[in-house]
Design a protein around this motif. Structure first.
Motif, PDB file in Angstrom:
ATOM      1  N   ARG A 152       0.872  -1.294  -0.173  1.00  0.00           N
ATOM      2  CA  ARG A 152      -0.005   0.045   0.103  1.00  0.00           C
ATOM      3  C   ARG A 152       0.871   1.275   0.094  1.00  0.00           C
ATOM      4  O   ARG A 152       0.639   2.288  -0.779  1.00  0.00           O
ATOM      5  N   THR A 153       2.091   1.320   0.587  1.00  0.00           N
ATOM      6  CA  THR A 153       2.855   2.214   0.821  1.00  0.00           C
ATOM      7  C   THR A 153       3.749   2.429  -0.579  1.00  0.00           C
ATOM      8  O   THR A 153       3.723   3.692  -1.206  1.00  0.00           O
ATOM      9  N   TRP A 154       3.970   1.387  -1.337  1.00  0.00           N
ATOM     10  CA  TRP A 154       4.288   1.576  -2.557  1.00  0.00           C
ATOM     11  C   TRP A 154       3.671   2.241  -3.569  1.00  0.00           C
ATOM     12  O   TRP A 154       3.825   2.871  -4.471  1.00  0.00           O
ATOM     13  N   GLN A 155       2.233   1.726  -3.545  1.00  0.00           N
ATOM     14  CA  GLN A 155       1.258   2.340  -4.315  1.00  0.00           C
ATOM     15  C   GLN A 155       1.030   3.777  -4.251  1.00  0.00           C
ATOM     16  O   GLN A 155       0.951   4.582  -5.163  1.00  0.00           O
ATOM     17  N   GLU A 156       1.235   4.307  -3.033  1.00  0.00           N
ATOM     18  CA  GLU A 156       1.125   5.783  -2.507  1.00  0.00           C
ATOM     19  C   GLU A 156       2.159   6.513  -3.167  1.00  0.00           C
ATOM     20  O   GLU A 156       1.922   7.547  -3.865  1.00  0.00           O
ATOM     21  N   GLN A 159       1.529   6.810  -6.943  1.00  0.00           N
ATOM     22  CA  GLN A 159       0.853   7.713  -7.281  1.00  0.00           C
ATOM     23  C   GLN A 159       1.178   9.162  -7.054  1.00  0.00           C
ATOM     24  O   GLN A 159       1.008  10.103  -7.897  1.00  0.00           O
ATOM     25  N   ALA A 160       1.964   9.428  -5.842  1.00  0.00           N
ATOM     26  CA  ALA A 160       2.534  10.680  -5.577  1.00  0.00           C
ATOM     27  C   ALA A 160       3.615  11.086  -6.639  1.00  0.00           C
ATOM     28  O   ALA A 160       4.025  12.347  -6.884  1.00  0.00           O
ATOM     29  N   VAL A 306       3.653  16.516  -0.482  1.00  0.00           N
ATOM     30  CA  VAL A 306       3.340  14.994  -0.220  1.00  0.00           C
ATOM     31  C   VAL A 306       4.166  14.206   0.691  1.00  0.00           C
ATOM     32  O   VAL A 306       5.220  14.405   0.477  1.00  0.00           O
ATOM     33  N   ILE A 308       5.009  10.557   2.487  1.00  0.00           N
ATOM     34  CA  ILE A 308       4.718   9.077   2.619  1.00  0.00           C
ATOM     35  C   ILE A 308       5.527   8.814   3.918  1.00  0.00           C
ATOM     36  O   ILE A 308       6.525   8.995   4.187  1.00  0.00           O
TER      37      ILE A 308
END
Length: 451
Positions: A152-156, A159-160, A306, A308
């Motif tokens: 999920r962090t990788w997906q963020e 997107q960022a 942004v 993370i």
């Protein structure tokens, strides 16, 4: 009570954890044994279920160390009530379940025989093979593995990367912040390279030379022109690690470069335009540092458009044993973890995160090889890195016997209770004629046994 201290825990139905009474889709994930290339076994626990190796147990494992009916688990608030039904004991976070049952909260590890079960919310998220980033993609020396939370962090990060604002990555040292920078770089590739700079390793006097560059003849020893990290990363990604360690004057110089999009190399007559995508990372709490006037507020706002956050390894217990299995398969084929060693790894605080895990596995594999065996047990694991050591107890024969009894015969836990290293404990026993097998034999039959 700290995890893994070997004491007995009891279940008090009158004391619910935060969020008790809220409907939650709870479940169990088998984290040991596990294979890093396959989906783990997952069970939903929406009502009371039996755990065991009998064919009719709803939560069944083909584990000869497990009783036919080993335990019962029942949803209770934001966790499970665990009841022992076995002859050899059921353990929650290293503690034996007493007659009244025990609370297993979200993230707790339940040991039944040689099987470890992790209590999770939304178990369907775990019903897939671990995600893997190939080293060819990240530019690192090895593939990187991820469970659901890290994915999920990788997906963020993916997107960022689509925006032009700087990306700030927060996380403890060794938690995987550089991987986020590499994902951001490759997710929306530009024509330039990824340039990584560890700001904590650059002396203040060399800051401008390393980041902004210099021209030939700018100072004694400048025999060639050096572009500097900002210009090298133009049209690419500039990863500034440990930005929170910058001194005040250097923070001002970095802010000027970011706001103007220009740098002046040492010895140059004018500024040079630069436009790297910036990814900054730090293990410090920048908000607290800003309030304490240790970090410029304007630079903080410039970097944190942004943000993370990379969770520490201790909050990703589903990943610990996956990473361990993957590492052993790659670096020590044929070497495996005993259930006791796996439980120890799952419950450690991992203040050094993934780096500490890799070091621990390497040391354990070397010790196993020296013994000519193939199974890593608790005794093979090096001492964990902890922020504060427990107070040291007086070391004498009686205190050692007491510690072994309190730790249910586990030498690692006994050493922690005494506030000494396992090696110190072993040496003391040797000098005073204390036989470890005899000490373990003195423990009552209901004590914990290391599988």
């Amino acid at each position: 009570m700290s995890a893994g201290d070997g004491e007995t825990t009891t279940f008090d139905g009158s004391e619910d954890p935060p969020g008790a009474g809220r409907t939650a889709d709870l479940g169990l994930v088998r984290v040991h044994p596990c294979v890093a290339t396959a989906a783990p076994v997952v069970w939903h626990v929406r009502r009371s279920k039996l755990v065991g190796r009998a064919p009719d147990c709803p939560i069944r494992a083909d584990d000869q160390a497990m009783s036919r009916v080993h335990a019962a688990v029942t949803p209770a608030g934001d966790g499970l009530k665990v009841e022992d039904r076995s002859r050899h004991g059921t353990f929650v976070d290293g503690n034996r379940v007493a007659a009244g049952g025990a609370r297993a909260r979200l993230g707790s590890v339940i040991r039944c025989g040689g099987t470890l079960l992790l209590v999770v919310r939304d178990p369907a998220r775990y019903d897939a093979a671990p995600r893997r980033l190939a080293k060819e993609f990240t530019g690192l020396t090895q593939d990187v593995l991820a469970g659901p939370d890290t994915w999920r962090t990788w997906q963020e990060a993916t997107q960022a990367a689509a925006v032009t604002h700087p990306l700030l990555v927060l996380g403890e040292s060794g938690s995987g912040k550089e991987v986020i920078a590499r994902i951001a770089h490759h997710a929306h590739p530009r024509t330039g390279p990824l340039v990584a700079v560890n700001l904590a390793a650059i002396p203040a006097a060399l800051f401008e030379a390393e980041l902004f560059g210099y021209v030939k003849g700018a100072f004694t020893g400048a025999t060639t022109t050096h572009l500097g990290a900002f210009r090298e990363a133009t049209d690419g990604t500039l990863f500034l690690d440990e930005v929170g360690d910058l001194e005040g004057e250097l923070q001002a110089k970095l802010l000027r470069a970011l706001e103007s999009g220009r740098v002046r190399p040492l010895g140059a007559d004018g500024d040079v335009p630069v436009n790297p995508r910036l990814v900054a990372a730090t293990s410090r709490d920048l908000e607290e540092a800003t309030r304490a006037q240790q970090f410029r507020r304007d630079l903080f706002y410039r970097l944190s458009a942004v943000v993370i956050r990379v969770p520490p390894l201790r909050d990703r217990r589903d990943e610990v044993l996956l990473l361990a299995a993957d590492r052993l398969a790659r670096d020590a084929p044929g070497v495996s973890l005993s259930p006791g060693a796996a439980e120890e790894l799952a419950l450690r605080p991992w203040s050094g995160n993934v780096r500490e895990l890799q070091f621990s596995l390497l040391q354990a594999a070397l010790r196993v090889a020296a013994e000519g065996t193939t199974t890593i047990r608790r005794r093979h694991l090096p001492e964990p890195v902890e922020s504060a050591a427990p107070p040291r107890a007086e070391l004498n024969v009686e205190s050692v016997r007491t510690a072994f009894g309190s730790a249910n015969g586990n030498a690692t836990l006994a050493a922690r209770l005494l506030g000494v290293s396992r090696t110190t404990l072993y040496n003391f026993c040797g000098r005073n004629g204390l036989d470890l097998a005899a000490l373990r034999a003195e423990v009552p039959a209901h004590g914990s046994r290391e599988p």
